[in-house]
Write a protein that holds these residues in place. Structure first.
Motif, short mmCIF file in Angstrom:
data_model
loop_
_atom_site.label_atom_id
_atom_site.label_comp_id
_atom_site.label_asym_id
_atom_site.label_seq_id
_atom_site.Cartn_x
_atom_site.Cartn_y
_atom_site.Cartn_z
N TYR A 62 0.82 -1.21 0.00
CA TYR A 62 0.00 0.00 0.00
C TYR A 62 0.86 1.26 0.00
CZ TYR A 62 -3.89 -3.06 1.39
OH TYR A 62 -4.84 -4.04 1.45
N ALA A 92 -7.75 6.92 0.87
CA ALA A 92 -8.67 5.84 0.50
C ALA A 92 -8.14 4.49 0.97
CB ALA A 92 -8.86 5.83 -1.02
N LEU A 93 -6.84 4.29 0.84
CA LEU A 93 -6.23 3.04 1.31
C LEU A 93 -6.33 2.91 2.82
CD1 LEU A 93 -3.04 2.90 -0.95
CD2 LEU A 93 -5.03 1.39 -1.07
N TYR A 96 -9.80 1.81 3.65
CA TYR A 96 -9.94 0.40 3.31
C TYR A 96 -9.28 -0.49 4.36
CZ TYR A 96 -9.10 -4.01 0.87
OH TYR A 96 -9.03 -5.33 0.53
N ARG A 97 -8.10 -0.08 4.82
CA ARG A 97 -7.38 -0.89 5.82
C ARG A 97 -8.13 -0.91 7.15
NH1 ARG A 97 -1.18 1.00 5.58
NH2 ARG A 97 -0.99 -0.68 7.12
N TRP A 99 -11.35 -0.56 7.44
CA TRP A 99 -12.54 -1.39 7.18
C TRP A 99 -12.20 -2.86 7.32
CZ3 TRP A 99 -13.47 -4.73 2.91
CH2 TRP A 99 -14.78 -5.24 2.84
N ARG A 100 -10.97 -3.21 6.95
CA ARG A 100 -10.52 -4.60 7.09
C ARG A 100 -10.17 -4.96 8.52
NH1 ARG A 100 -5.75 -6.25 3.43
NH2 ARG A 100 -6.27 -8.22 4.45
#
Length: 250
Positions: A62, A92-93, A96-97, A99-100
């Motif tokens: 990332y 954005a990354l 996403y991270r 969210w994971r």
């Protein structure tokens, strides 16, 4: 007859259990068996520990994406827009991270790094200065690891011992010390190689080259260094943590 002051707890303590033991006897036996002993040391999973400190495989991947997109955008748009693209991708990354399920600080760290790099580039007006932090961080890492080798306290060995409570005479074991000499030298070589290549491209005013070098000398070389460090860590664990302790924690 039972004393009038005897409590229910007293009677339960004297009540016979299996094999004719009372609760009091069982407590004494248990306390006696653990007195003067400590729990066996649990060897740390060094592969997971190293990957964790590096941000994990996905974290390293990332970190290269905003840099690559910055270099791609610079020739076709203004510097502020290219910086905005890099920061937006990093943000954005990070979302996403998280969210994971990754921790907030681990995810947001990449955004902060890109934002600082972009701020320096915007302040100087040079796209190449987007890479200055990485260049000088590589130099600092090379110098730190070189000093640790010069004073015979290789940095990877210091870290291994710290992870295991600073309780092992790792420098007295020649095989362990040599393993950490090699691991620390490998890390130093990676830092030095990054600095030399990136600094040469910086002087040559090649923004695209810097982005390629950032990617090529980033994850691949880090993976090579990680393999050697993990090997040194596992060798240290095998030699300095007794087999009995390791077996007791399986």
């Amino acid at each position: 007859m039972t004393s009038a002051r005897e409590t229910t707890a007293d009677r339960l303590d004297r009540a016979p259990l299996k094999d004719g033991l009372t609760m009091t006897d069982e407590k004494l036996a248990r306390d006696g068996s653990t007195a003067g002993t400590t729990a066996p040391e649990q060897p740390v999973d060094m592969k997971q520990e190293v990957l964790k400190q590096l941000g994990g495989t996905s974290g390293m991947i990332y970190s290269t994406l905003p840099v690559v997109l910055f270099a791609v955008a610079v020739p076709f748009t203004s510097l502020p827009v290219a910086i905005g693209v890099a920061i937006a991708i990093a943000g954005a990354l990070a979302v996403y991270r998280m969210w994971r399920g990754e921790k907030f600080m681990a995810a947001i760290g990449g955004v902060l790094g890109v934002a600082v790099a972009g701020g320096i580039s915007a302040w100087t007006g040079s796209a190449n200065d987007f890479f200055l932090i990485g260049i000088w961080a590589s130099l600092a890492g090379a110098v730190a690891t070189l000093i640790s080798l010069a004073v015979r306290r290789p940095l990877t060995g210091v870290i291994w011992n710290a992870v295991h409570g600073n309780t092992h005479p790792w420098r007295a074991d020649k095989s362990t010390l040599r393993a950490h000499d090699l691991a620390t030298f490998t890390v130093m070589a990676v830092f030095a190689g990054r600095f030399i290549v990136r600094q040469w491209l910086y002087v040559a005013d090649s923004t695209t080259g810097l982005a390629i070098a950032d990617t090529a000398t980033g994850f691949p070389l880090t993976a090579v260094a990680a393999v050697v460090v993990i090997w040194a860590f596992r060798r240290s664990t095998k030699r300095l943590i007794t087999p009995a302790d390791a077996e007791a924690t399986r």
